[in-house]
Design a protein around this motif. Structure first.
Motif, short mmCIF file in Angstrom:
data_model
loop_
_atom_site.label_atom_id
_atom_site.label_comp_id
_atom_site.label_asym_id
_atom_site.label_seq_id
_atom_site.Cartn_x
_atom_site.Cartn_y
_atom_site.Cartn_z
N UNK A 22 -22.62 -37.18 63.39
CA UNK A 22 -21.85 -35.90 64.14
C UNK A 22 -21.20 -36.50 65.16
N UNK A 23 -19.73 -36.16 65.28
CA UNK A 23 -18.62 -36.24 66.50
C UNK A 23 -18.39 -35.34 67.22
N UNK A 24 -18.26 -35.44 68.64
CA UNK A 24 -17.36 -34.45 69.55
C UNK A 24 -16.04 -34.37 68.79
N UNK A 26 -22.15 -34.97 78.56
CA UNK A 26 -21.46 -34.47 77.21
C UNK A 26 -21.98 -35.24 76.16
N UNK A 27 -22.17 -34.71 75.18
CA UNK A 27 -22.52 -35.58 73.87
C UNK A 27 -21.14 -35.99 73.09
N UNK A 28 -21.42 -37.25 72.67
CA UNK A 28 -20.13 -38.00 72.06
C UNK A 28 -20.27 -38.16 70.69
N UNK A 29 -21.51 -38.61 70.35
CA UNK A 29 -22.06 -38.83 68.83
C UNK A 29 -23.30 -39.12 68.42
N UNK A 30 -23.75 -38.50 67.47
CA UNK A 30 -25.31 -38.55 67.16
C UNK A 30 -25.57 -39.16 65.82
N UNK A 31 -26.40 -39.90 65.61
CA UNK A 31 -26.72 -40.30 64.29
C UNK A 31 -28.26 -40.08 64.06
N UNK A 32 -28.59 -39.53 62.74
CA UNK A 32 -30.03 -39.22 62.48
C UNK A 32 -30.60 -40.65 61.62
N UNK A 33 -31.75 -40.34 61.61
CA UNK A 33 -32.64 -41.63 60.87
C UNK A 33 -32.26 -41.66 59.19
N UNK A 60 -33.83 -34.04 64.91
CA UNK A 60 -33.56 -32.66 65.85
C UNK A 60 -32.74 -31.95 64.73
N UNK A 61 -33.03 -30.81 64.85
CA UNK A 61 -32.34 -29.43 64.06
C UNK A 61 -31.02 -29.52 64.29
N UNK A 62 -30.02 -29.07 63.66
CA UNK A 62 -28.67 -29.13 63.95
C UNK A 62 -28.07 -28.60 65.26
N UNK A 63 -29.17 -27.40 65.38
CA UNK A 63 -28.68 -26.59 66.79
C UNK A 63 -29.21 -27.32 68.03
N UNK A 64 -30.08 -28.30 67.83
CA UNK A 64 -30.75 -28.76 69.19
C UNK A 64 -30.11 -30.32 69.34
N UNK A 65 -29.56 -30.78 68.42
CA UNK A 65 -29.22 -32.39 68.52
C UNK A 65 -28.03 -32.72 69.52
#
Length: 126
Positions: free
Chosen positions: A58-60, A46-53, A102-107
């Motif tokens: 974004x957080x779960x 499962x995803x936990x947290x994402x950061x873009x360049x 990545x696009x919001x729907x893909x990240x």
């Protein structure tokens, strides 16, 4: 050759904190998404947290307000600060990188990430 190497996992009691690090080498993309995923025994990744360049994060829902993702571009390192840990946070944590932003729907999909670390174990006892 891109390499991601996690460190910082360990065993803590509930309510404790840890900081995970992911040393990134050979990654030369300027527009990207990076993140942390986790997998508990018997459960799906499962995803936990994402950061873009650009620094967008974004957080779960399960970790928002307790975990913080950050990056130090000068040190080529991705971090995940884990606070107020709960037993349900017990899992192997993986860092991952995508060579495009990545696009919001893909990240949030692990399949979109090209590069993965080997994982670091976090165990939280009650």
């Amino acid at each position: 050759q891109v390499q991601l190497v996690e460190s910082g996992g360990g065993s803590v009691q509930a309510g404790g904190s840890l900081r995970l690090s992911c040393a990134v080498s050979g990654f030369t993309y300027n527009s990207y998404s990076m993140g942390w995923f986790r997998q508990a025994p018997g459960k799906e990744l499962e995803w936990v947290a994402i950061i873009d360049s650009d620094g967008t994060t974004t957080y779960a829902n399960s970790v928002e307000g307790r975990f913080a993702i950050s990056q130090d571009n000068g040190k080529n390192t991705l971090y995940l600060q884990l606070n107020s840990l709960k037993p349900e946070d017990t899992a192997t944590y993986y860092c991952a990188a995508a060579s495009v932003r990545l696009a919001w729907w893909a990240r949030l999909s692990s399949a979109r990430y090209n590069y993965w670390g080997q994982g670091t174990q976090v165990t939280v006892s009650s």
